[in-house]
Design an enzyme around this catalytic site. Structure first.
Site, PDB file in Angstrom:
ATOM      1  N   MET A  81      39.966  -4.092 109.333  1.00 53.09           N
ATOM      2  CA  MET A  81      41.238  -4.270 108.608  1.00 53.09           C
ATOM      3  C   MET A  81      41.515  -3.116 107.633  1.00 53.09           C
ATOM      4  SD  MET A  81      40.874  -8.323 107.709  1.00 53.09           S
ATOM      5  CE  MET A  81      42.513  -8.522 107.022  1.00 53.09           C
ATOM      6  N   HIS A  82      42.720  -3.066 107.155  1.00 50.22           N
ATOM      7  CA  HIS A  82      43.165  -2.280 105.978  1.00 50.22           C
ATOM      8  C   HIS A  82      43.202  -0.763 106.128  1.00 50.22           C
ATOM      9  CE1 HIS A  82      42.341  -6.125 104.048  1.00 50.22           C
ATOM     10  NE2 HIS A  82      41.053  -5.982 104.193  1.00 50.22           N
ATOM     11  N   ASP A 239      40.159  -8.154 112.396  1.00 45.98           N
ATOM     12  CA  ASP A 239      38.862  -8.574 112.958  1.00 45.98           C
ATOM     13  C   ASP A 239      38.403  -9.921 112.418  1.00 45.98           C
ATOM     14  OD1 ASP A 239      38.124  -7.598 110.447  1.00 45.98           O
ATOM     15  OD2 ASP A 239      36.598  -6.226 111.203  1.00 45.98           O
TER      16      ASP A 239
HETATM   17  O1  LIG Z   1      37.789  -5.298 104.655  1.00 48.10           O
HETATM   18  C1  LIG Z   1      37.461  -6.217 105.367  1.00 48.10           C
HETATM   19  C2  LIG Z   1      38.120  -7.533 105.239  1.00 48.10           C
HETATM   20  O2  LIG Z   1      39.014  -7.621 104.170  1.00 48.10           O
HETATM   21  C3  LIG Z   1      36.380  -6.013 106.404  1.00 48.10           C
HETATM   22  O3  LIG Z   1      35.908  -7.213 106.895  1.00 48.10           O
HETATM   23  C4  LIG Z   1      36.874  -5.131 107.520  1.00 48.10           C
HETATM   24  O4  LIG Z   1      37.827  -5.858 108.267  1.00 48.10           O
HETATM   25  C5  LIG Z   1      35.763  -4.528 108.365  1.00 48.10           C
HETATM   26  O5  LIG Z   1      35.020  -5.414 109.083  1.00 48.10           O
HETATM   27  P1  LIG Z   1      33.654  -5.139 109.899  1.00 48.10           P
HETATM   28  O6  LIG Z   1      33.682  -3.775 110.474  1.00 48.10           O
HETATM   29  O7  LIG Z   1      32.535  -5.398 108.961  1.00 48.10           O
HETATM   30  O8  LIG Z   1      33.691  -6.205 110.978  1.00 48.10           O
END
Ligand SMILES: O=C(CO)[C@@H](O)[C@H](O)COP(=O)(O)O
Ligand SMILES: Nc1ncnc2c1ncn2[C@@H]1O[C@H](COP(=O)(O)OP(=O)(O)O)[C@@H](O)[C@H]1O
Length: 501
Positions: A81-82, A239
């Site tokens: 995300m983000h 995700d």
């Molecule tokens: O920043 C967040 C949720 O706000 C993280 O959960 C990212 O979405 C990355 O996830 P992974 O690579 O650890 O699955």
């Protein structure tokens, strides 16, 4: 036979699964890519690495499965995300993507708070945190204005990959919720927030549902992957939303714990007016008109990965963790806090850093490995406690992500959370969730719930052991003291970071 593919664009690797109509994983692939940390607090990736590795992953998936390309009805995505991807007029990224775990944007977060005040929580339903997308756009506006000027669009990681595969740009609500630019309850871009920071309206991509059809693969992408124009591409989701779908978190009262690079505790929510005062994130789910609340440990699996790479020599995770069963809970008085890139929940603090407290001459590598695992799990327990304090019952937690591969860690989650912990047949939750979005989008099921009933299979339940739970409960009290006792020390140490040549 008919199949769908789920692609999870993670931080460590892109993982893809080929799934049949019963939810059986016929084939899976994983392709890693690098993370760039040019300065303390910076975390970036090459958007084109994601594209190349996704193409390779699809090609290998098809080849290893023996399935005919014409049998693959749909593809969908789950994405970290983000992360900010600024796209130029030629449809290519203008600079490296700035990721969710990049914490350079503290000044931009303070500016957002100053300009928007309590409107931010009312509209975007979340606090200004370094990881979110708007502070990253403001950082580029301030430090690289020519790049923002050239940008015709901003996208999130999986949306960029989808754009390159199909030629169509779009963003789904679950991922858009993590930008701080979405009116989360109203499901539309917030003109008020965009205008407050002088962002041109053309920067904002079209919003779609996660299961919407966004086209087919471009001819050159069909050639590169071996797929055909029969395969429809569905938008996909954040995700964590996809992880939740893949874990069957589709009804009130269901909770998931994900240990990937980050660590996440997530609970399903349909009440759009709940107010957690920004203590936990509140985002749109990939299921239509549903939401979820979640707490995030910035470096969960990443702390374990850092520990292995720094102290583990050539050991695999399995080898590194082989000895922890012989170490008693509490690692003989050794405690770790996983703040190695700063923290989000419950301490939104970009300056805090990790600690090993209580190092004793008797401690060996397995004690340190166990302490790292315990510290990460304590951090996730803090998010569980916020959910409980808000009145949620958390007595069963579905555990997914790379961390769910280790059975000692699953038992530790049960003991530390004081809840049953369920392992699924496949720990590829987000990729499975993406495959489920493709299956639902392709019309295989009436609802995502129906799809979950067919696709998701529980493998084992870990129940808390009373004695270990009591030990952990005492140790958790000590763990919770460490943040307060080390915050000021870390603020002083911040001045010494970044001195390496
Ligand atoms: O920043 C967040 C949720 O706000 C993280 O959960 C990212 O979405 C990355 O996830 P992974 O690579 O650890 O699955
Ligand atoms: N066999 C294992 N035992 C314990 N932890 C593991 C194992 N394999 C991977 N992990 C953990 O899982 C993390 C990667 O999880 P994953 O869900 O693939 O992450 P992401 O989606 O962020 O790419 C690693 O950083 C590591 O901490």
């Amino acid at each position: 036979m008919s199949y769908v593919i789920g692609i999870d664009l993670g931080t460590s690797a892109v993982k893809s699964v080929l799934v049949d109509k019963t939810g059986t994983v016929v084939s899976e692939q994983s392709e890693a890519y690098p993370l760039y940390q040019p300065k303390p607090g910076y975390s970036e990736q090459e958007a084109e690495d994601w594209v190349d590795k996704t193409i390779l992953s699809l090609k290998n998936l098809l080849a290893s499965s023996g399935v005919k390309a014409e049998e693959i009805e749909g593809i969908s995505f789950s994405g970290q995300m983000h992360g900010l991807v600024l796209v130029g007029e030629d449809g290519r990224a203008l600079r490296r993507a700035i990721l969710w775990n990049d914490t350079r944007t503290t000044p931009q977060c303070r500016k957002i708070e100053q300009v928007l005040g309590d409107k931010l929580l009312k509209i975007a339903r979340n606090r200004a945190l370094e990881g979110f997308t708007l502070p990253k756009i403001l950082w580029v506006q301030e430090h690289e204005p020519e790049i923002l000027e050239q940008a015709s669009l901003f996208l999130l990681p999986k949306d960029y990959v989808r754009l390159r595969l199909t030629g169509n740009a779009a963003m789904d609500y679950s991922d858009a919720a993590g930008t701080l630019l979405l009116d989360v309850g109203g499901k539309k871009w917030s003109e008020e927030i965009g205008e407050a920071f002088g962002l041109k309206p053309s920067l904002f991509p079209a919003l779609v549902e996660s299961f919407d059809d966004t086209g087919s693969l471009l001819p050159e992408m069909q050639k590169a992957t071996g797929l055909t124009d029969v395969t429809r591409v569905y938008a996909g989701g954040a995700d964590n939303a996809c992880g939740a779908i893949g874990a069957g978190i589709l009804n009130e009262g269901q909770t998931m714990c994900s240990i990937g690079t980050s660590g996440v505790v997530l609970s399903y929510e349909t009440r759009r007016d709940l107010d957690f005062e920004g203590k936990v994130h509140f985002f749109n789910h990939s299921e239509k008109d549903a939401f979820y609340i979640m707490g995030v440990t910035l470096a969960a699996g990443y702390s374990m990965q850092w520990f292995r790479e720094t102290f583990g020599g050539e050991a695999s995770f399995e080898e590194l963790l082989a000895g922890i069963g012989e170490v008693a809970p509490g690692a003989n008085g050794l405690l770790f806090t996983p703040y190695i890139v700063g923290e989000r929940t419950p301490h939104p603090d970009a300056d805090i850093r990790g600690s090993f407290i209580g190092i004793d001459a008797s401690h060996k590598l397995p004690h340190f490995a166990r302490a790292v695992m315990e510290g990460i799990t304590f951090s996730l327990r803090e998010s569980i406690d916020i959910l409980r304090a808000a009145g949620k019952t958390v007595d069963k937690v579905v555990s997914i992500g790379g961390g769910a591969k280790n059975r000692e860690w699953l038992q530790m989650q049960a003991d530390v959370f004081g809840a049953d912990v369920v392992k699924l047949e496949s720990e590829q939750g987000p990729a499975m969730g993406a495959a489920m979005l493709a299956a639902f989008g392709s019309g295989w099921f009436e609802s995502l719930q129906d799809c979950a009933r067919e696709f998701i299979r529980e493998a084992k339940t870990y129940t808390p052991d009373a004695q270990r739970a009591e030990t952990y409960s005492k140790l958790f009290d000590v763990y919770q003291d460490v943040y307060g006792q080390t915050a000021e020390l870390n603020r002083k140490l911040a001045a010494f970071r970044g001195g390496d040549q």
